[in-house]
Design an enzyme around this catalytic site. Sequence first.
Site, short mmCIF file in Angstrom:
data_model
loop_
_atom_site.label_atom_id
_atom_site.label_comp_id
_atom_site.label_asym_id
_atom_site.label_seq_id
_atom_site.Cartn_x
_atom_site.Cartn_y
_atom_site.Cartn_z
N GLU B 444 0.82 -1.15 -0.03
CA GLU B 444 -0.02 0.03 0.03
C GLU B 444 0.93 1.23 -0.01
O GLU B 444 0.46 2.43 0.47
CB GLU B 444 -1.00 0.20 1.14
CG GLU B 444 -2.17 -0.80 1.17
CD GLU B 444 -2.74 -0.68 -0.30
OE1 GLU B 444 -2.79 0.50 -0.98
OE2 GLU B 444 -3.19 -1.66 -0.95
C1 LIG Z 1 2.74 -9.51 0.31
C2 LIG Z 1 2.53 -8.56 -0.70
C3 LIG Z 1 1.41 -8.21 -1.13
C4 LIG Z 1 1.25 -6.95 -1.99
N1 LIG Z 1 -0.39 -6.90 -2.54
C5 LIG Z 1 -0.38 -6.04 -3.73
C6 LIG Z 1 -1.61 -5.89 -4.51
O1 LIG Z 1 -2.65 -6.60 -3.89
N2 LIG Z 1 -1.76 -4.96 -5.44
C7 LIG Z 1 -0.68 -4.53 -5.75
O2 LIG Z 1 -1.04 -3.78 -6.82
N3 LIG Z 1 0.41 -4.34 -5.13
C8 LIG Z 1 0.59 -5.27 -4.07
N4 LIG Z 1 1.71 -5.46 -3.43
C9 LIG Z 1 3.09 -4.50 -4.12
C10 LIG Z 1 3.43 -3.55 -3.32
O3 LIG Z 1 2.67 -2.55 -3.02
C11 LIG Z 1 4.99 -2.92 -3.71
O4 LIG Z 1 5.89 -4.07 -3.11
C12 LIG Z 1 5.16 -1.93 -3.03
O5 LIG Z 1 4.47 -0.61 -3.43
C13 LIG Z 1 6.66 -1.46 -3.28
O6 LIG Z 1 7.01 -1.58 -4.54
P1 LIG Z 1 8.31 -2.62 -4.99
O7 LIG Z 1 8.40 -3.65 -4.22
O8 LIG Z 1 8.63 -2.66 -6.32
O9 LIG Z 1 9.51 -1.64 -4.09
P2 LIG Z 1 10.35 -0.46 -4.76
O10 LIG Z 1 9.37 0.39 -5.41
O11 LIG Z 1 11.51 -1.09 -5.55
O12 LIG Z 1 11.03 0.24 -3.35
C14 LIG Z 1 12.17 -0.39 -2.90
C15 LIG Z 1 12.42 0.66 -1.92
O13 LIG Z 1 12.92 2.00 -2.45
C16 LIG Z 1 12.17 3.20 -1.89
N5 LIG Z 1 11.69 3.84 -2.77
C17 LIG Z 1 11.11 3.82 -4.20
N6 LIG Z 1 11.02 4.82 -4.76
C18 LIG Z 1 11.26 5.81 -3.76
C19 LIG Z 1 11.21 7.38 -3.92
N7 LIG Z 1 10.43 8.11 -5.02
N8 LIG Z 1 11.40 8.21 -2.87
C20 LIG Z 1 11.94 7.51 -1.81
N9 LIG Z 1 12.00 6.20 -1.69
C21 LIG Z 1 11.78 5.23 -2.73
C22 LIG Z 1 10.91 2.36 -1.26
O14 LIG Z 1 10.61 3.28 -0.18
C23 LIG Z 1 11.52 1.02 -0.80
O15 LIG Z 1 12.08 1.18 0.37
C24 LIG Z 1 2.07 -6.30 -2.51
C25 LIG Z 1 3.45 -6.67 -2.21
C26 LIG Z 1 3.67 -7.74 -1.37
C27 LIG Z 1 4.96 -7.96 -0.81
#
Ligand SMILES: Cc1cc2nc3c(=O)[nH]c(=O)nc-3n(C[C@H](O)[C@H](O)[C@H](O)COP(=O)(O)OP(=O)(O)OC[C@H]3O[C@@H](n4cnc5c(N)ncnc54)[C@H](O)[C@@H]3O)c2cc1C
Lengths: 257, 619
Positions: B444
């Site tokens: 989220e």
């Molecule tokens: C168990 C689980 C359930 C999920 N369920 C859903 C779902 O139902 N629907 C859905 O759509 N998604 C879902 N997700 C996805 C989830 O919302 C994302 O994993 C999350 O938004 C982070 O994206 P990412 O994993 O690609 O991490 P990244 O975007 O790669 O982030 C990695 C790190 O970089 C930081 N970061 C990235 N960009 C910035 C920025 N601009 N400024 C500062 N820091 C930054 C983040 O804070 C984080 O610490 C789920 C994930 C999991 C693990």
Amino acid sequence: MNIIACVKQVPDTEAQIKVKGDGSGIEEGGIKWVMNPYDEFGVEEALKLKEKFGGEVTIISVGPARAMETIRTALAMGAEKGIQIDDPALYNADAYATAEALAAAIKGLPYDIIFCGQRAIDDDSAQVGPILAELLGIPQVTFVTKLEIDGKTAKATRPIEGAQYVIETSLPCVVTATKGLNEPRYASLPGIMKAKKKPVDIKKAADLGVSGASKSKVVKFTPPPARPPGKIICADDTPEGKAAELAKLLREEAKVI
Amino acid sequence: MSNGLVNTRDQQFLLFEQFKIDGLFEREPYSDFSKDIALMMMSEAEKMAVNVILPTYAEGDREGCHLDKTGQVRVPKCFHDAFKKFCEGGWLAAVRSPEVGGQGMPVSLYTACSEFFGAANFAFLMYSGLTSGAAHLIELYGTEEMKNKYMYRMYSGEWGGTMCLTEPGAGSDVGALKTTAKRLPDGKFLITGTKCFISSGDQDLTTNIIHPVLARIEGDPPGTAGISIFIVPKIRVNDDGTLGEPNDVKVGNVEHKMGIKGSATCTLIFGEDGKCVGELLGKEREGMRIMFNMMNEARLEVGMQALGHASAAYEHAVQYAKERIQSTPVWEMKNPDAKAVPIIMHPDVRRDLLWMKAMVEGIRAINFFAAYALDMAKFAQTPEDRAKYLGFAELMTPICKAYSSDMACLVTSKAIDVYGGYGYCQEYPVEQYMRDVKIACIYEGTNGIQALDLVGRKLGQNQGKNVMNMAAEVQNTINRAKAVAGLKQYAAKLEEAYFAFVDLTMTFASLGKSSSFLIPILNASPYLELFGDVLVGHFLLWGAEIAQKRLEEIFEAKGADTIGKRRALVHEDPEVAYYEGKVAAAKFFAAEVLPTVKARCEVIKQGEKIPIEMAIESF
Ligand SMILES: Cc1cc2nc3c(=O)[nH]c(=O)nc-3n(C[C@H](O)[C@H](O)[C@H](O)COP(=O)(O)OP(=O)(O)OC[C@H]3O[C@@H](n4cnc5c(N)ncnc54)[C@H](O)[C@@H]3O)c2cc1C
Ligand SMILES: Cc1cc2nc3c(=O)[nH]c(=O)nc-3n(C[C@H](O)[C@H](O)[C@H](O)COP(=O)(O)OP(=O)(O)OC[C@H]3O[C@@H](n4cnc5c(N)ncnc54)[C@H](O)[C@@H]3O)c2cc1C
């Protein structure tokens, strides 16, 4: 079918009961009150019969103002209406006075079958259902785990040690319900919303023509003696050694073998 | 005795003594409710949580979810019966309007119920939560046809729902998504793309699943401004409502995760065979705005997940600490015959427990208040009031989500500490709380992204009025608490923290306009934590002020006119014990945590940029 289910409000099974300092009763502060679990089986069975044969389920409870919650819970599960017998004369009533009040309330109503719990988990007397049947002059089957009704007669299963009776009786009758009869449903949210609009009559002992007087008297409440601490047998760490030690203690200390 | 999950007394205190939500029941839209009904619903929620959901907790974790040979995801077997009972109870759509099959429950009341469900098994709760959220999008933006086709059957729990944003290359940056939508002659769209991490993406609890999917219509601009949202069923639905052909939505895999193993997290492949059809929801290129309705709700739900886990971990830890006998007390150091005591007698354990209690009650208050603000926004009579309460909810959403989850992680970790070696083992439930709650920091929108939302958007929203309104609330608490004899010095601590925090907020506002905007961005996360701490201090002290009054009333009624008599009452009267605990937790938090706020604000104001200045090579 006109079905009546009697319910009692009791302290939650998890509640920690404290006896009042003067031994006149239990401390009620902080206690969570629930429907007697055995009565839940009765209410569920009543609702199932209604769903099968049509008709109405009426809930009756003897108890103080707070017992209304329990009646509402049964209404939320799906019963049609309720009667609360709330009279100080009946607070702490014994099984006879309770059954007498219930019988008086039920006498004026049409009914085909009456459910009670096999006992209430607070005083454990298991008498209200049987006395109620006697006062109404109708048959009773107690501790029922299975019930089949064909409109005119009831076939009820009642476990006894190592076996079970299957008892047939004519209707109307009193059935006291126990675990195994069914799985009580949960009150649903729509059920709760509807329950508040369902009618509940509140009656006093005098309205029913009873005095509310108990035949027995509670002299004093005392808490059970504190349990002595358990003993862990570790004299010798082999199973054989422990078994020998246990046998010795059972014979010499507990004197049970 | 505790149910092991949630302190119902504290819930009732917040709802009826502190926030007085019964005021909501006086008028539309909540006039069908009463305090009795509310209590009955909370009691049914407790039963549902303890008897139906809790038994699935460890079992769901051990069994997990898997993809079977036919490409169908199987959820833990024990979830099926529980899901049926949960839906039959009317819980899935509890807060939705009765006109669409909901119960019209105030959000604040439901929040108390959902704390229970989340404490019992959040992985289980996600299936219904996402379904309700997805159906709500259709309720808000769908055509009548879509509502008839999908919405009612979702609110009843017959069909499931999801939210499909994330892609391998588009996590925090949703605007980078690659899923495309190609116009079909009949006005529908062909969807092609891969979504990952989709919770409840596939499951065998319902016969169909309706996916709201973010995608870009061919030719639309890049970034979030070019995103639209589509309703994509797993199985197509014929006009007469019967199920038709599968809609070319395939499950790529199911993730193996640290926690919430009972929740199926799926990679979904849309349109691999070019046959995935979606219907546009709302207008073109408004996908993000529409999806935000669901995301805002979901962020508050994640806050509740955090609260539920923290609460259950705390309740377990207290119970365990009363039972585990270990070590003689420190004051018996010189007594060779001293007996070992329950570990709750040891000062170190005691302080951990009190910190956990303060935190749990603090985040409970934050989350309940945000929910109450949503109710008040509906209930308000004037546009000013409506804007004020909506402003509270908007401002607090990132704090509910991020602060609650960060603190819940610490609380669950502390619970393991209290259990000692046993806490680390699966035979005891607390290790699962820690594993299950960690995800609340990530999905989220990660907590880092929440902090940016707070600093970059929420502070300035409504010309800064939302923050000022919140500041006024804190100021009121300080004033009231100062008038209570035993609380004066603690009110002073809140005041000091509050001044420092307001000052930092003003600094951020002016920096935001200058070239030094990097300072607020760099310190967004610590700022969010400071905000959370000040709010916990505010809500706890507000509660303590009420509790202190109640205590005086009880003491007077019971003739407890000496300190000795008052102390004795704590052991006899559970109400006295509760209120004393409420006051103690507030004092403890004010004395221990609030004094650090000023120093932390000072640090940020100094404007150090070491993490950014240091070269990446030096890491
Ligand atoms: C168990 C689980 C359930 C999920 N369920 C859903 C779902 O139902 N629907 C859905 O759509 N998604 C879902 N997700 C996805 C989830 O919302 C994302 O994993 C999350 O938004 C982070 O994206 P990412 O994993 O690609 O991490 P990244 O975007 O790669 O982030 C990695 C790190 O970089 C930081 N970061 C990235 N960009 C910035 C920025 N601009 N400024 C500062 N820091 C930054 C983040 O804070 C984080 O610490 C789920 C994930 C999991 C693990
Ligand atoms: C994975 C694992 C590996 C291990 N490996 C080994 C090993 O190789 N060899 C070995 O001998 N042991 C081993 N242990 C045992 C480990 O050292 C103990 O679990 C640890 O010392 C805590 O003891 P306990 O679990 O009985 O907790 P307890 O002693 O019951 O402690 C419970 C809580 O009470 C607190 N507490 C207890 N007494 C006091 C006091 N007097 N004052 C303040 N607080 C107090 C503790 O800090 C803790 O928070 C292992 C444990 C685990 C989980």
